[in-house]
Design a protein around this motif. Structure first.
Motif, PDB file in Angstrom:
ATOM      1  N   ALA A  46      46.190  67.261  23.781  1.00  0.00           N
ATOM      2  CA  ALA A  46      46.180  66.533  25.054  1.00  0.00           C
ATOM      3  C   ALA A  46      45.748  65.091  24.824  1.00  0.00           C
ATOM      4  O   ALA A  46      44.738  64.829  24.166  1.00  0.00           O
ATOM      5  CB  ALA A  46      45.232  67.220  26.030  1.00  0.00           C
ATOM      6  N   GLY A  47      46.538  64.174  25.348  1.00  0.00           N
ATOM      7  CA  GLY A  47      46.233  62.765  25.174  1.00  0.00           C
ATOM      8  C   GLY A  47      46.750  62.165  23.887  1.00  0.00           C
ATOM      9  O   GLY A  47      46.759  60.949  23.726  1.00  0.00           O
ATOM     10  N   GLY A  48      47.200  63.022  22.933  1.00  0.00           N
ATOM     11  CA  GLY A  48      47.700  62.538  21.655  1.00  0.00           C
ATOM     12  C   GLY A  48      49.213  62.474  21.649  1.00  0.00           C
ATOM     13  O   GLY A  48      49.878  63.029  22.532  1.00  0.00           O
ATOM     14  N   PRO A  49      49.786  61.810  20.661  1.00  0.00           N
ATOM     15  CA  PRO A  49      51.244  61.692  20.601  1.00  0.00           C
ATOM     16  C   PRO A  49      51.895  62.979  20.108  1.00  0.00           C
ATOM     17  O   PRO A  49      51.294  63.758  19.372  1.00  0.00           O
ATOM     18  CB  PRO A  49      51.449  60.550  19.607  1.00  0.00           C
ATOM     19  CG  PRO A  49      50.259  60.645  18.687  1.00  0.00           C
ATOM     20  CD  PRO A  49      49.119  61.098  19.560  1.00  0.00           C
ATOM     21  N   ASP A  50      53.127  63.198  20.523  1.00  0.00           N
ATOM     22  CA  ASP A  50      53.944  64.273  19.975  1.00  0.00           C
ATOM     23  C   ASP A  50      54.755  63.714  18.803  1.00  0.00           C
ATOM     24  O   ASP A  50      54.927  62.501  18.663  1.00  0.00           O
ATOM     25  CB  ASP A  50      54.892  64.818  21.038  1.00  0.00           C
ATOM     26  CG  ASP A  50      54.145  65.468  22.189  1.00  0.00           C
ATOM     27  OD1 ASP A  50      52.983  65.863  21.992  1.00  0.00           O
ATOM     28  OD2 ASP A  50      54.724  65.558  23.295  1.00  0.00           O
ATOM     29  N   THR A  51      55.259  64.614  17.952  1.00  0.00           N
ATOM     30  CA  THR A  51      56.005  64.206  16.759  1.00  0.00           C
ATOM     31  C   THR A  51      57.378  64.852  16.769  1.00  0.00           C
ATOM     32  O   THR A  51      57.489  66.076  16.950  1.00  0.00           O
ATOM     33  CB  THR A  51      55.261  64.597  15.469  1.00  0.00           C
ATOM     34  OG1 THR A  51      53.969  63.994  15.469  1.00  0.00           O
ATOM     35  CG2 THR A  51      56.032  64.133  14.241  1.00  0.00           C
ATOM     36  N   LEU A  52      58.403  64.046  16.595  1.00  0.00           N
ATOM     37  CA  LEU A  52      59.766  64.547  16.477  1.00  0.00           C
ATOM     38  C   LEU A  52      60.174  64.535  15.015  1.00  0.00           C
ATOM     39  O   LEU A  52      60.139  63.486  14.362  1.00  0.00           O
ATOM     40  CB  LEU A  52      60.730  63.679  17.299  1.00  0.00           C
ATOM     41  CG  LEU A  52      62.216  64.016  17.158  1.00  0.00           C
ATOM     42  CD1 LEU A  52      62.511  65.408  17.707  1.00  0.00           C
ATOM     43  CD2 LEU A  52      63.082  62.969  17.834  1.00  0.00           C
TER      44      LEU A  52
END
Length: 351
Positions: A115-121
């Motif tokens: 939560a609050g952190g970036p997601d990674t593709l």
């Protein structure tokens, strides 16, 4: 000496009507050949434009890495995207997602951060830069709608010398062209009607030699000479020899059954249907359903998939493609020899 009169002078051949001249110049056989060529070039335009003019992703295999509850929600949200561009499934962790991309089971994956952190593709430009860019666009739009940030990681990058990831496709097309051109030249140079069983066997053996030489030449060009594609030298050589022989044997088979018209049928299958559906300019998930369905069953599609696997995916997921190419090669031999024998018997029994 008496001079000859005009009536006694020799006369040249009488000139027929313009219609007679046309009939003599344009034979029914020539008319059929011209009609066939016109049909082929119109089909060429229709196939390439129809397959490639409007790329839209459909059912792209896509992984989701997240805690169980979040993963279910994310998968459900991705399944409801308009047009069904993704075929999402939950993956245990980021390492498993990377391995599934390497195994060519999925084309990308979204790793949901805290939560609050970036997601990674996770994407793989080695499997097609257009497809990777499409996944970035789709996922970025989804992340913005959720007020989240996204970073992209290319886990299997295309080689710097492999412009747009198309070298494997061009290599395969070159091998296919070599196969049907060499077989066609052997048929045309001696006449399709003279395809005896012995001559057919000699042509098949010649195609095996052409396959070995053409496969070697292709891998030398994209490897040591231009350094355009990474991967095993021996694997490319074997693949190239198989592609050239498979297409050449298929050309000889069609010629044995249909005569010179068989060469046109090979062009229809390999060039008009095979090249647009091969997954070169557009990877399979971006092709319309018809082209996506037929591509893996034709030599250009099977060859391009196998070449990309050698280049970027450690040779994974090549079995089906190699079986397709082998089937074309075996079918070419199995059809060519008995068809040539039948043609010879018919010629001998004709009055």
């Amino acid at each position: 000496m008496a001079q000859s009169t005009g009536a006694d002078a020799p006369r040249g051949p009488s000139r027929g009507s313009f219609l007679d001249e046309v009939k003599d110049a344009v034979t029914p056989r020539a008319t059929l050949l011209v009609v066939g060529v016109v049909a082929l070039h119109l089909l060429f335009i229709a196939s390439y434009v129809g397959a490639l003019h409007d790329p839209r992703p459909k059912d792209v295999p896509f992984g989701v890495v997240a805690p169980q509850a979040v993963a279910r929600q994310t998968v459900a949200r991705l399944e409801k995207l308009p047009g069904g561009p993704l075929d999402p499934r939950a993956v245990a962790d980021a390492a498993a997602a990377r391995q599934q991309i390497l195994d060519r089971k999925i084309d990308g994956a979204l790793v949901v951060g805290p939560a609050g952190g970036p997601d990674t593709l996770l994407v793989a430009t080695g499997g097609g830069k257009v497809l990777a860019a499409t996944l970035v666009t789709l996922t970025t739009a989804l992340e913005k709608s959720q007020a989240r940030t996204l970073r992209t990681v290319d886990v299997i990058p295309a080689d710097a010398q492999d412009a747009n990831g198309l070298t494997s496709f061009y290599l395969t097309v070159g091998w296919c062209v070599g196969g049907y051109l060499c077989a066609s030249i052997m048929v045309i140079s001696s006449g399709a009607a003279r395809s005896t069983p012995r001559r057919a066997m000699i042509r098949l053996l010649a195609m095996a030699v052409v396959g070995i030489v053409g496969g070697l030449g292709g891998v030398l060009i994209v490897g040591p000479i231009l350094d355009a594609l990474p991967g095993s030298f021996a694997a490319y050589w074997g693949l190239g020899a198989l592609i050239v022989f498979a297409v050449g044997a298929a050309t000889l088979a069609f010629q044995s059954v249909f005569g010179l018209a068989g060469i046109g049928l090979v062009i229809l299958l390999v060039v008009i249907l095979g090249n647009p559906s091969a997954g070169g300019a557009l990877p399979p998930p971006l092709l319309p359903p018809f082209w996506k369905a037929i591509g893996p069953a034709l030599p250009p599609g099977a060859g391009t998939w196998a070449a990309r696997s050698i280049a970027y995916f450690e040779g994974n997921d090549m079995t089906a493609s190699l079986l397709v190419l082998s089937a074309w090669a075996v079918a070419g031999v199995v059809v060519t020899l008995p068809a040539s024998a039948l043609r010879t018997r018919r010629a001998q029994s004709a009055p």
